[in-house]
Write an enzyme that holds these catalytic residues in place. Structure first.
Site, PDB file in Angstrom:
ATOM      1  N   ASN A 255      32.422  44.868  34.527  1.00 43.19           N
ATOM      2  CA  ASN A 255      33.056  43.565  34.326  1.00 43.19           C
ATOM      3  C   ASN A 255      34.563  43.643  34.553  1.00 43.19           C
ATOM      4  O   ASN A 255      35.187  44.658  34.254  1.00 43.19           O
ATOM      5  CB  ASN A 255      32.768  43.052  32.908  1.00 43.19           C
ATOM      6  CG  ASN A 255      31.282  42.868  32.664  1.00 43.19           C
ATOM      7  OD1 ASN A 255      30.512  42.760  33.612  1.00 43.19           O
ATOM      8  ND2 ASN A 255      30.881  42.846  31.409  1.00 43.19           N
TER       9      ASN A 255
ATOM     10  N   HIS B  53      35.338  48.127  38.362  1.00 35.75           N
ATOM     11  CA  HIS B  53      35.675  47.174  39.419  1.00 35.75           C
ATOM     12  C   HIS B  53      37.036  46.521  39.222  1.00 35.75           C
ATOM     13  O   HIS B  53      37.323  45.483  39.805  1.00 35.75           O
ATOM     14  CB  HIS B  53      34.576  46.112  39.539  1.00 35.75           C
ATOM     15  CG  HIS B  53      33.260  46.676  39.974  1.00 35.75           C
ATOM     16  ND1 HIS B  53      32.052  46.064  39.732  1.00 35.75           N
ATOM     17  CD2 HIS B  53      32.965  47.820  40.643  1.00 35.75           C
ATOM     18  CE1 HIS B  53      31.073  46.804  40.225  1.00 35.75           C
ATOM     19  NE2 HIS B  53      31.602  47.884  40.781  1.00 35.75           N
TER      20      HIS B  53
ATOM     21  N   CYS C 114      52.774  46.463  49.660  1.00 38.39           N
ATOM     22  CA  CYS C 114      53.596  47.522  49.047  1.00 38.39           C
ATOM     23  C   CYS C 114      52.930  48.179  47.850  1.00 38.39           C
ATOM     24  O   CYS C 114      53.455  49.143  47.298  1.00 38.39           O
ATOM     25  CB  CYS C 114      54.955  46.959  48.633  1.00 38.39           C
ATOM     26  SG  CYS C 114      54.898  45.820  47.233  1.00 38.39           S
TER      27      CYS C 114
ATOM     28  N   LEU D 283      21.846  40.231  24.077  1.00 37.36           N
ATOM     29  CA  LEU D 283      22.748  41.277  23.585  1.00 37.36           C
ATOM     30  C   LEU D 283      23.559  40.840  22.372  1.00 37.36           C
ATOM     31  O   LEU D 283      23.854  41.644  21.499  1.00 37.36           O
ATOM     32  CB  LEU D 283      23.688  41.697  24.723  1.00 37.36           C
ATOM     33  CG  LEU D 283      22.977  42.421  25.867  1.00 37.36           C
ATOM     34  CD1 LEU D 283      23.812  42.369  27.133  1.00 37.36           C
ATOM     35  CD2 LEU D 283      22.695  43.851  25.484  1.00 37.36           C
TER      36      LEU D 283
HETATM   37 ZN   LIG Z   1      54.542  43.686  48.126  1.00 39.47          ZN
END
Ligand SMILES: [Zn+2]
Length: 286
Positions: free
Chosen positions: A101, A118, A129, A262
C-alpha cells in the site's frame, strides 16, 4: 469466527511474524481496492510508467484525477486492522511489515519498521534531478495553478473516484520541479511497468528469510512484486498464512487461508494473543 481466531492465534503466538499487507487492509479506511472483491468494477486502467513519461496528455489527465483523489487519501485514517497489526508488533510478535500500500496508514497507526514496497503517495520525486518533496507542497502548488478546479469537479464526483471530462483535463495545468526548474514530477510510487528498487526488494527478502511465519493481510497477490515473497517463504519452508476476502494467487502456497473481514478479525487476534501473553506472565495455566 472464534475457531479461526484460535487457529491464527496459535500460529502467531510463537512470534517472528512478517506481515505482507495489501489494499484489502485499507478498504475499511475508505481507500478503494481496485483488485479485490470489487476489482471487476475497476473504472480506470492503471497508469504505467511508460505512458506517464511519454504522453503529456495522459500525464495531465493523471495529475488532474490524482489532484482530486489525493483529498481522499490525505483524509484517510488507519482502521482497526492497522491498529491491531501495530499492537501485535508492540507485543513483540511481528518482526516487520512489508506493505504494497502507498497510503502510509501502517506508519500512521504507530507501526515502526514498515517497508513500503511500492513507495508512498504523500511523496513526490523529480525525474530530472531526483529531488524529493512532499505531496502537500505539490497539492498547494496545483491548487494555485488551477483556481476553482476542485469546486467545479467535486460537485460532480463527491466520492473522489474521478471521471473527468476532456475539457476539464485540457484546462488543468500541471507544474514542474522548482529545484532544477523544469524536471518532470511523479508521485514517489512504483507504477505498473516500473521495477521496485533492488535494495528495497533485498530488504524484503531478508525479512522473509528470517521470518518464522509470513502473514499475508488483504492482498490477492495478483502482481509478482508481492507474490514473490510468498513463493520465497514457501521455498524456505516458512509457513504462509493468508487472510483475505476472496481467493488469492498465493493460496496454493498457504498453510492456512482465512476469508474474513480484517477490521474484525485482526483486533480479535490482537486481543487473544495479548490475553494469552498476560495469562502466561501471571503463570495461569489453561
Ligand atoms: Zn528537479
Amino acid at each position: 469466527m472464534t475457531e479461526t481466531v484460535d487457529a491464527l492465534a496459535g500460529l502467531v503466538a510463537g512470534g517472528g511474524v512478517v506481515v505482507l499487507s495489501g489494499a484489502g487492509l485499507s478498504t475499511e479506511s475508505g481507500i478503494p481496492d481496485y483488485r479485490g472483491p470489487s476489482g471487476a468494477a475497476r473504472r480506470h486502467t492503471p497508469m504505467t510508467y511508460q505512458v506517464f513519461t511519454r504522453d503529456a496528455q495522459a500525464r495531465r489527465r493523471y495529475w488532474a484525477r490524482s489532484h482530486l483523489g489525493w483529498r481522499m487519501i490525505a483524509r484517510a485514517a488507519p482502521n482497526e486492522g492497522h491498529r491491531a497489526v501495530a499492537r501485535l508488533q508492540a507485543g513483540g510478535l511481528v518482526e516487520g511489515i512489508i506493505t504494497q500500500n502507498v497510503d502510509g496508514l501502517h506508519t500512521a497507526a504507530g507501526s515502526p519498521r514498515v517497508v513500503e514496497l511500492h513507495g508512498r503517495l504523500d511523496e513526490v520525486v523529480c525525474l530530472g534531478c531526483g529531488n524529493r518533496t512532499s505531496r502537500e507542497e505539490l497539492d498547494r502548488r496545483l491548487r494555485e495553478a488551477n483556481p476553482g478546479f476542485d469546486a467545479r469537479v467535486a460537485a460532480v464526483n463527491p466520492d473522489g473516484d474521478v471521471d473527468l471530462a476532456d475539457d476539464e483535463v485540457a484546462r488543468f495545468r500541471t507544474v514542474d520541479c522548482t529545484f532544477c526548474r523544469g524536471g518532470m514530477l511523479k508521485p514517489d510510487v512504483v507504477f505498473f511497468g516500473e521495477t521496485v528498487p533492488a535494495a528495497r526488494v533485498s530488504r524484503c527478502f531478508e525479512l522473509v528469510a528470517r521470518a518464522r511465519l509470513l502473514l499475508v493481510l488483504g492482498s490477492s497477490l495478483t502482481v509478482m512484486s508481492g507474490r514473490r515473497f510468498v513463493v520465497r517463504a514457501a521455498k524456505l519452508g516458512i509457513p504462509v498464512v493468508i487472510v483475505n476476502q476472496g481467493p488469492t494467487r498465493g493460496d496454493g502456497y498457504a498453510a492456512l487461508t482465512v476469508n474474513a473481514p480484517l477490521g474484525r478479525l485482526l483486533p480479535a487476534l490482537a486481543d487473544r494473543t495479548a490475553g494469552d501473553a498476560a495469562a502466561g506472565l501471571a503463570g495461569v495455566g489453561r
